[in-house]
Design an enzyme around this catalytic site. Structure first.
Site, PDB file in Angstrom:
ATOM      1  N   LYS A  22       0.901  -1.248  -0.107  1.00 37.05           N
ATOM      2  CA  LYS A  22      -0.036   0.009  -0.056  1.00 37.05           C
ATOM      3  C   LYS A  22       0.883   1.305   0.197  1.00 37.05           C
ATOM      4  CE  LYS A  22      -1.699   1.429   4.019  1.00 37.05           C
ATOM      5  NZ  LYS A  22      -1.461   2.967   4.399  1.00 37.05           N
ATOM      6  N   ASN A  23       1.791   1.369   0.968  1.00 37.49           N
ATOM      7  CA  ASN A  23       2.639   2.676   1.047  1.00 37.49           C
ATOM      8  C   ASN A  23       3.597   2.662  -0.032  1.00 37.49           C
ATOM      9  OD1 ASN A  23       1.061   3.141   3.190  1.00 37.49           O
ATOM     10  ND2 ASN A  23       2.764   2.487   4.967  1.00 37.49           N
ATOM     11  N   ARG A  93      -4.838  10.357   4.472  1.00 41.93           N
ATOM     12  CA  ARG A  93      -3.747  11.670   4.696  1.00 41.93           C
ATOM     13  C   ARG A  93      -2.808  11.376   3.528  1.00 41.93           C
ATOM     14  NH1 ARG A  93      -3.830  13.850   9.473  1.00 41.93           N
ATOM     15  NH2 ARG A  93      -1.366  14.413   9.009  1.00 41.93           N
ATOM     16  N   CYS A 117      -5.312  13.287  13.475  1.00 45.97           N
ATOM     17  CA  CYS A 117      -5.415  11.843  13.051  1.00 45.97           C
ATOM     18  C   CYS A 117      -5.313  11.223  14.286  1.00 45.97           C
ATOM     19  CB  CYS A 117      -4.189  11.357  12.192  1.00 45.97           C
ATOM     20  SG  CYS A 117      -4.037   9.826  11.806  1.00 45.97           S
ATOM     21  N   ARG A 122       0.345  14.353  13.127  1.00 44.85           N
ATOM     22  CA  ARG A 122       0.885  14.277  11.862  1.00 44.85           C
ATOM     23  C   ARG A 122       1.058  15.573  11.059  1.00 44.85           C
ATOM     24  NH1 ARG A 122      -1.484   8.674   9.591  1.00 44.85           N
ATOM     25  NH2 ARG A 122       0.619   8.931   8.372  1.00 44.85           N
ATOM     26  N   PRO A 123       1.559  16.677  11.392  1.00 41.88           N
ATOM     27  CA  PRO A 123       1.529  17.909  10.714  1.00 41.88           C
ATOM     28  C   PRO A 123       2.503  17.557   9.258  1.00 41.88           C
ATOM     29  CG  PRO A 123       3.190  17.941  12.475  1.00 41.88           C
ATOM     30  CD  PRO A 123       2.528  16.479  12.617  1.00 41.88           C
ATOM     31  N   VAL A 124       2.494  18.427   8.390  1.00 43.91           N
ATOM     32  CA  VAL A 124       3.016  18.432   7.002  1.00 43.91           C
ATOM     33  C   VAL A 124       3.915  19.521   7.048  1.00 43.91           C
ATOM     34  CG1 VAL A 124       1.139  16.960   5.913  1.00 43.91           C
ATOM     35  CG2 VAL A 124       0.968  19.437   5.881  1.00 43.91           C
ATOM     36  N   ASP A 125       4.409  20.131   7.883  1.00 39.68           N
ATOM     37  CA  ASP A 125       5.245  21.290   8.190  1.00 39.68           C
ATOM     38  C   ASP A 125       6.596  20.962   7.188  1.00 39.68           C
ATOM     39  OD1 ASP A 125       5.734  19.489  10.299  1.00 39.68           O
ATOM     40  OD2 ASP A 125       7.436  20.872  10.571  1.00 39.68           O
ATOM     41  N   GLN A 126       7.192  19.806   7.210  1.00 40.48           N
ATOM     42  CA  GLN A 126       8.332  19.681   6.472  1.00 40.48           C
ATOM     43  C   GLN A 126       8.075  19.348   5.004  1.00 40.48           C
ATOM     44  OE1 GLN A 126      11.389  19.187   8.233  1.00 40.48           O
ATOM     45  NE2 GLN A 126      10.102  19.875   9.893  1.00 40.48           N
ATOM     46  N   ASP A 305       4.409   0.567  12.244  1.00 39.99           N
ATOM     47  CA  ASP A 305       3.223  -0.065  11.723  1.00 39.99           C
ATOM     48  C   ASP A 305       3.294  -1.598  11.968  1.00 39.99           C
ATOM     49  OD1 ASP A 305       2.802   2.281  10.351  1.00 39.99           O
ATOM     50  OD2 ASP A 305       3.330   1.612   8.526  1.00 39.99           O
ATOM     51  N   ILE A 327       7.467   6.997  17.156  1.00 42.17           N
ATOM     52  CA  ILE A 327       7.113   7.705  15.931  1.00 42.17           C
ATOM     53  C   ILE A 327       5.690   8.365  16.010  1.00 42.17           C
ATOM     54  CG2 ILE A 327       6.561   7.752  13.360  1.00 42.17           C
ATOM     55  CD1 ILE A 327       9.272   6.702  13.953  1.00 42.17           C
ATOM     56  N   ARG A 397      -8.689  -0.562   4.307  1.00 47.45           N
ATOM     57  CA  ARG A 397      -7.929   0.384   3.745  1.00 47.45           C
ATOM     58  C   ARG A 397      -6.406  -0.024   3.360  1.00 47.45           C
ATOM     59  NH1 ARG A 397      -6.926   5.451   7.422  1.00 47.45           N
ATOM     60  NH2 ARG A 397      -5.495   5.631   5.698  1.00 47.45           N
TER      61      ARG A 397
HETATM   62  N1  EPU Z   1       5.992  14.572  11.129  1.00 44.99           N
HETATM   63  C1  EPU Z   1       6.097  15.973  11.296  1.00 44.99           C
HETATM   64  N2  EPU Z   1       6.037  16.785  10.210  1.00 44.99           N
HETATM   65  C2  EPU Z   1       5.858  16.544   8.873  1.00 44.99           C
HETATM   66  C3  EPU Z   1       5.645  15.175   8.567  1.00 44.99           C
HETATM   67  C4  EPU Z   1       5.910  14.177   9.705  1.00 44.99           C
HETATM   68  O1  EPU Z   1       6.324  16.364  12.440  1.00 44.99           O
HETATM   69  O2  EPU Z   1       6.006  17.476   8.014  1.00 44.99           O
HETATM   70  C5  EPU Z   1       6.088  13.732  12.140  1.00 44.99           C
HETATM   71  C6  EPU Z   1       4.880  12.672  12.157  1.00 44.99           C
HETATM   72  O3  EPU Z   1       3.805  13.664  12.956  1.00 44.99           O
HETATM   73  C7  EPU Z   1       5.259  11.708  12.907  1.00 44.99           C
HETATM   74  C8  EPU Z   1       6.798  11.614  12.336  1.00 44.99           C
HETATM   75  O4  EPU Z   1       6.966  12.743  11.757  1.00 44.99           O
HETATM   76  O5  EPU Z   1       5.597  11.850  14.316  1.00 44.99           O
HETATM   77  C9  EPU Z   1       6.658  10.329  11.105  1.00 44.99           C
HETATM   78  O6  EPU Z   1       5.773  10.590  10.329  1.00 44.99           O
HETATM   79  P1  EPU Z   1       5.745  10.309   8.545  1.00 44.99           P
HETATM   80  O7  EPU Z   1       5.656  11.607   8.068  1.00 44.99           O
HETATM   81  O8  EPU Z   1       7.202   9.570   8.488  1.00 44.99           O
HETATM   82  O9  EPU Z   1       4.571   9.389   8.224  1.00 44.99           O
HETATM   83  P2  EPU Z   1       3.795   9.520   6.967  1.00 44.99           P
HETATM   84  O10 EPU Z   1       4.811   9.607   5.825  1.00 44.99           O
HETATM   85  O11 EPU Z   1       2.709  10.335   7.194  1.00 44.99           O
HETATM   86  C10 EPU Z   1       4.197   7.087   6.471  1.00 44.99           C
HETATM   87  C11 EPU Z   1       3.092   5.823   6.359  1.00 44.99           C
HETATM   88  C12 EPU Z   1       2.478   5.436   7.656  1.00 44.99           C
HETATM   89  C13 EPU Z   1       3.679   4.906   8.519  1.00 44.99           C
HETATM   90  C14 EPU Z   1       4.710   6.274   8.824  1.00 44.99           C
HETATM   91  C15 EPU Z   1       5.747   5.980   9.537  1.00 44.99           C
HETATM   92  C16 EPU Z   1       2.330   6.253   3.937  1.00 44.99           C
HETATM   93  C17 EPU Z   1       1.369   6.304   2.984  1.00 44.99           C
HETATM   94  N3  EPU Z   1       2.223   6.117   5.344  1.00 44.99           N
HETATM   95  O12 EPU Z   1       3.357   7.859   7.105  1.00 44.99           O
HETATM   96  O13 EPU Z   1       1.657   4.177   7.504  1.00 44.99           O
HETATM   97  O14 EPU Z   1       3.103   4.627   9.850  1.00 44.99           O
HETATM   98  O15 EPU Z   1       5.127   6.402   7.268  1.00 44.99           O
HETATM   99  O16 EPU Z   1       6.385   4.721   8.961  1.00 44.99           O
HETATM  100  O17 EPU Z   1       3.682   5.856   3.814  1.00 44.99           O
HETATM  101  C18 EPU Z   1       0.020   2.937   7.755  1.00 44.99           C
HETATM  102  O18 EPU Z   1       0.186   2.119   6.808  1.00 44.99           O
HETATM  103  O19 EPU Z   1      -0.751   2.102   8.587  1.00 44.99           O
HETATM  104  C19 EPU Z   1       0.734   4.149   7.994  1.00 44.99           C
HETATM  105  C20 EPU Z   1       0.087   4.774   8.982  1.00 44.99           C
END
Ligand code: EPU
Length: 417
Positions: A22-23, A93, A117, A122-126, A305, A327, A397
């Protein structure tokens, strides 16, 4: 609403095939936005998140044809509507993954902010910080990210935190930027390598995917390509934990042991015997499992995960385990449900202390997120009596035909309306 009913106590035995990841598939679908030419993707899993992502891409003007058997062709010859509406982003997301490709290709994007969430903030600031460093103008208005650029330019970006989709978004955006982009403190997940391989097959120039420094030399355009989605390492791990917990013996085809070293190490520590070759894994469990301590961290360490699934295993293992989630801030919601099945778990901050008991009791429980749902399925498989799992739309999902695959392994599991 659909539910799963499981009669516990039967060891899993037999052979099944693992689906595409999926990911990996979600960002690969978004990569189609980067070119006018068709992108053919195979081994796409049949999952609700994939359906949501495809409908999001379609309403942007992407043309999609399915050839059955997980094969899909996406053609983004014309992008008519570079918008990701709230209704879609709030259910998935990963929709944020269209931001980078849209900006790079169309020079504009309007994406709903994902909001809170169940498992964490799970912010997207980065993602935003990186695109701004590449020259995008970004404003947040009425809950939407409004992003525009004449042309993205290469930049050196150091992530404050390791982010999987953040790395993927910026990697995709950088393929069409002017000049070279260097991503530092990048995520190293195998799904990032899969995406980079596909982008390179489309004409991108990416080096270092799978390490924490990724270099992307921008090119003027990308072309069509064919790509096969990598196996789902979390689905693989989930079935392996289920077999370990039930004392079974299973053979998983179309998967790759090298994708889940940390998980296999923990299963071995729990007492499982594992054999593998290039595209299969066999697991046999003959003893009562031993408790295993877990600390989640970015790849190649133990994946967040898989934390919930291992908690169900620890619930019936010999000993006491400390399970630390580093995480996400709120990824222990399955604890309350497992306790309804008589599990002995104490939560302190971001850690759960799990003391194994002889047997879980079947009960009515509620799925709270995707991986929490998987942990309840495993708990139901080992419990005495009947377990009824509600809100299984979370499960759909991310797990393709989970009850079909478990039934093939001898589980008594049934979906009811
Ligand atoms: N984070 C920030 N700012 C950002 C982005 C992330 O603070 O701009 C924080 C998040 O809040 C979290 C940490 O960084 O605390 C790591 O989050 P990451 O961005 O790596 O997670 P993601 O990319 O949103 C993906 C997978 C998730 C998996 C995580 C961690 C996808 C579509 N989703 O999420 O998968 O848990 O990486 O490995 O690739 C799942 O499949 O059940 C799932 C949640």
């Amino acid at each position: 609403m659909q539910k799963l009913i499981i009669q516990g106590g039967l060891p899993l035995h037999g052979e099944i095939s693992i689906s595409g990841a999926k990911n990996a598939a979600l960002p690969l679908l978004c990569a189609a936005l980067l070119t006018e030419e068709p992108l053919k993707i195979s081994n796409v899993p049949a999952l609700q998140d994939i359906i949501t992502m495809v409908s999001l891409l379609k309403q942007m003007g992407v043309h999609e044809t399915e050839h059955g058997n997980g094969e899909m062709v996406l053609s983004a010859a014309a992008l008519t509507h570079p918008v990701a509406p709230y209704e879609m982003v709030k259910t998935m997301r990963a929709a944020i993954l269209v931001l980078g490709p849209l900006l790079a290709r169309a020079g504009e994007a309007e994406i709903s902010l994902p909001g809170g969430c169940a498992i964490g903030l799970r912010p997207v600031d980065q993602h935003i910080k990186g695109l701004q460093a590449m020259g995008a103008e970004i404003a947040i208005r009425h809950g939407y990210i409004h992003a525009v650029t004449k042309k993205l330019r290469g930049a050196r970006i150091v992530f404050d935190i390791v982010t999987v989709t953040g790395t993927e978004n910026l990697m995709m955006a950088a393929t069409l930027a002017e000049g070279t982009t260097i991503l530092e403190n990048a995520a190293r997940e195998p799904e990032i390598i899969d995406l980079a391989n596909c982008l390179n097959a489309m004409g991108a120039k990416i080096h270092g995917a799978g390490t924490d420094i990724i270099t992307i030399e921008g090119v003027s355009s990308l072309h069509g390509a064919e790509h096969t989605v990598m196996p789902d390492r979390i689905e693989t791990g989930t079935f392996l934990v289920a077999a370990t917990a039930t004392g079974g013996e299973i053979h998983l085809k179309n998967t790759d042991a090298q994708l889940l070293d940390a998980v296999l190490d923990k299963l071995t520590e729990a007492g499982a015997r594992i054999d593998s070759a290039t595209n299969w894994i066999k697991l046999r469990m003959r003893t009562k499992p031993k408790s295993v301590n877990i600390r989640t961290a970015p790849y190649p360490a133990f994946p967040t995960d898989m934390q919930a699934q291992f908690m169900s295993l620890n619930c019936i293992a010999d000993g006491t385990a400390i399970m630390t989630e580093t995480i996400f801030e709120n990824r222990l919601m399955h604890v309350q449900e497992l306790k309804r099945m008589n599990a002995n778990i104490e939560v302190e901050g971001n850690a759960a202390i799990v003391t194994g008991i002889a047997q879980l009791d079947g009960a009515n429980v509620m799925a709270t997120d995707l991986r929490a749902s998987a942990s309840l399925v495993i708990a139901g498989l080992v419990a005495q009596g009947e377990t009824v799992i509600d809100r299984i739309y979370h499960l759909d999902r991310g797990y393709e035909n989970i009850e079909g695959k478990l039934s093939a392994l001898g589980a008594q599991i049934q979906r009811i309306q």
